[in-house]
Design an enzyme around this catalytic site. Structure first.
Site, short mmCIF file in Angstrom:
data_model
loop_
_atom_site.label_atom_id
_atom_site.label_comp_id
_atom_site.label_asym_id
_atom_site.label_seq_id
_atom_site.Cartn_x
_atom_site.Cartn_y
_atom_site.Cartn_z
N THR A 62 -12.43 13.76 5.12
CA THR A 62 -11.83 13.10 6.29
C THR A 62 -10.40 12.62 6.00
OG1 THR A 62 -14.05 12.24 6.62
CG2 THR A 62 -12.34 11.35 8.04
N VAL A 63 -10.23 11.95 4.85
CA VAL A 63 -8.92 11.36 4.53
C VAL A 63 -7.93 12.46 4.14
CG1 VAL A 63 -7.69 9.72 3.06
CG2 VAL A 63 -10.04 9.24 3.77
N GLU A 75 -3.11 1.75 -2.84
CA GLU A 75 -3.21 0.87 -1.66
C GLU A 75 -4.46 1.16 -0.83
OE1 GLU A 75 -2.75 -2.11 -0.04
OE2 GLU A 75 -0.68 -1.81 -0.68
N VAL A 96 -8.44 -0.46 -1.22
CA VAL A 96 -8.99 -1.73 -0.75
C VAL A 96 -8.57 -1.99 0.69
CG1 VAL A 96 -9.10 -4.22 -1.15
CG2 VAL A 96 -8.86 -2.67 -3.09
N GLY A 152 -8.75 -0.28 3.45
CA GLY A 152 -8.17 0.83 4.23
C GLY A 152 -6.67 0.74 4.39
N LYS A 167 -14.01 -3.17 -4.46
CA LYS A 167 -12.73 -3.61 -3.91
C LYS A 167 -12.41 -5.03 -4.38
CE LYS A 167 -13.37 -0.59 0.07
NZ LYS A 167 -13.99 -0.43 1.39
N1 HSE Z 1 -17.05 3.20 3.25
C1 HSE Z 1 -15.89 2.40 3.25
C2 HSE Z 1 -15.99 1.39 4.39
C3 HSE Z 1 -14.67 3.27 3.42
O1 HSE Z 1 -16.91 1.50 5.22
O2 HSE Z 1 -15.19 0.47 4.45
C4 HSE Z 1 -13.37 2.59 3.16
O3 HSE Z 1 -13.27 2.19 1.83
#
Ligand code: HSE
Length: 440
Positions: free
Chosen positions: A14-15, A131, A134, A136, A207
């Site tokens: 996805t990313v 970045e 943590v 997003g 995180k």
């Molecule tokens: N699975 C993680 C979330 C993705 O739901 O926040 C982002 O780190």
């Protein structure tokens, strides 16, 4: 204009696919902003034939990310594979040792190997940017690592898992089941490959471990985190919290105490009128309390392709703008070899308010007994109510809900053990810690 910055992307989920699309669509603007072009020259993923909605025809393909890290004609290795060990770990070490800059969104890798990878990056004079690892798209790494330099941080806490926040919000607002909400979070690309990492709190813990290091200058201590996920939270807890003026969020909290640093991840009741209580869905929020600035609260998209790709792109742009060999800031805020040992504060010494929900037999004297067990452990009560809830109780049982004033974890555990030893308790007691934001 300087030569183009050549980027290799490992991992086209996805990313990765979002990142390719954005860099391709914004080539000209990025070249102007960064003073040089950003060019994707290599990619690596498991399945070459999969349609990702992006044109990869002029980009070198590598089946193996480690080979790409070792051999591709690139300046920056972008790791979007995930996982603390295996392909991601090997490829990142190889890239750094080869003198390539690395950008990663991989919180598990950093939580486990962040210090050793930072040592390599600092020895090689290359950047290791993370970045996106943590919260997003929220620029919390930059805030802690750079903007708050000189501040003494006392507490950093937040909603750092979009999947959990999405589940809790939809359960509360739409009365959906836990399973329905989780399925939807997976469909939307928020959840980890193994969603138990989200719902059991491991993702938040990874995180948090990174933020603790940036906030307090201590070695990463991901194994020293008190951990509770949200799978035990019922609609009954959510409703009781609402009645009492709270909402339930999965928080990660790192806090300096007299005996060390507390790191904890658990469902938490936050006052309904606080800003963090109103952070809904996949949105994340991170609060930092420090002596010079006071309280800073950042809120923004915490998961999903575009939000995460935005943070990755910011890290790539930082590299494009840096001069060769320049390391403006240490990878973890403090030079990796100068990080202090982490000293853990015992969870039993944690101080705060508690919500306790007990299902008990509907007998004379039970209410008084519960109150006595609390008093014996020096727990002062803010409220104690008995309620009937026909949807979840048998006719001969009742629910007692207690909210305590500030007390210690030790006292609460002792009081709950004493209640468990009584004959009137039905099922496991539910205990949820209360966290109070300072300013917001
Ligand atoms: N699975 C993680 C979330 C993705 O739901 O926040 C982002 O780190």
């Amino acid at each position: 204009m300087a030569d183009a910055l050549k980027v290799g992307i490992a991992g086209l989920g996805t990313v990765g696919a979002s990142l390719v699309k954005i860099i391709t669509a914004r080539t000209d603007e990025l070249a102007v902003t960064c003073g040089r072009a950003i060019e994707i020259t290599a990619v690596s993923a498991r399945d070459r034939s999969r349609d990702r909605g992006v044109d990869l025809s002029n980009i070198a393909w590598f089946d193996c990310p480690e080979t790409m890290a070792a051999e591709a004609d690139i300046d920056v290795f972008v790791e979007l594979i995930g996982g603390a060990e295996g392909a991601a770990s090997k490829a990142v070490s190889t890239a750094l040792s080869r003198g390539l800059h690395v950008v990663t969104a991989n919180k598990a890798l950093l939580a486990r190997h962040g210090v050793e990878l930072s040592v390599i990056a600092e020895e090689k004079g290359v950047l290791l940017n993370f970045e996106a690892a943590v919260a997003g798209g929220i620029p919390v790494i930059k805030a802690l690592r750079e903007s708050l330099t000189g501040n003494k941080v006392s507490r950093v806490y937040g909603i750092m898992n979009g999947t959990c926040n999405y589940i809790l919000t939809r359960m509360e607002k739409e009365g959906l089941t836990f399973e329905e909400c989780l399925k939807e979070a997976q469909r939307l690309g928020y959840a980890e490959a193994d969603p138990t990492f989200d719902i059991e709190g491991n993702d938040t813990a990874h995180k948090l471990a990174i933020l603790t290091t940036l906030a307090f200058g201590t070695k990463i201590a991901a194994d020293e985190i008190y951990l509770e996920g949200i799978s035990n939270i019922s609609i009954q807890d959510i409703e009781a919290a609402a009645d009492l003026g709270y909402r339930i969020k999965l928080l990660g909290v790192a806090q300096k105490t007299e005996t060390g640093i507390e790191q904890r991840v658990h469902p938490t009741m936050v006052p309904r009128d606080s800003v963090i209580a109103q952070v809904d869905g996949v949105t994340n929020a991170v609060a930092i309390e420090s002596d010079i600035l006071g309280e800073l609260l950042m809120v923004g998209p915490g998961a999903g392709g575009d939000a995460t790709a935005s943070a990755v792109l910011g890290d790539i742009a930082d590299i494009a703008k840096s001069r060769p060999g320049e390391q403006r800031v240490p990878v973890l805020g403090t030079p990796a070899k100068a990080l202090a040992p982490y000293v853990r504060a015992r969870m039993r010494s944690h101080e705060g308010g508690y919500f306790i929900r007990l299902t008990v037999a509907d007998r004379t004297g039970v209410f008084a007994s519960v109150a006595s067990r609390m008093a014996e452990n020096n727990i002062s009560l803010e409220s104690i109510v008995q309620r009937a809830n026909p949807s979840v109780q048998t006719s001969d049982s009742k629910t007692i809900i207690l909210v305590t004033h500030a007390t210690t974890e030790e006292s609460v555990r002792n009081a709950v053990s004493a209640i468990k030893a009584e004959s009137y308790l039905v099922g496991e007691p539910q205990v949820i810690r209360i966290e109070r934001p300072k300013a917001f």
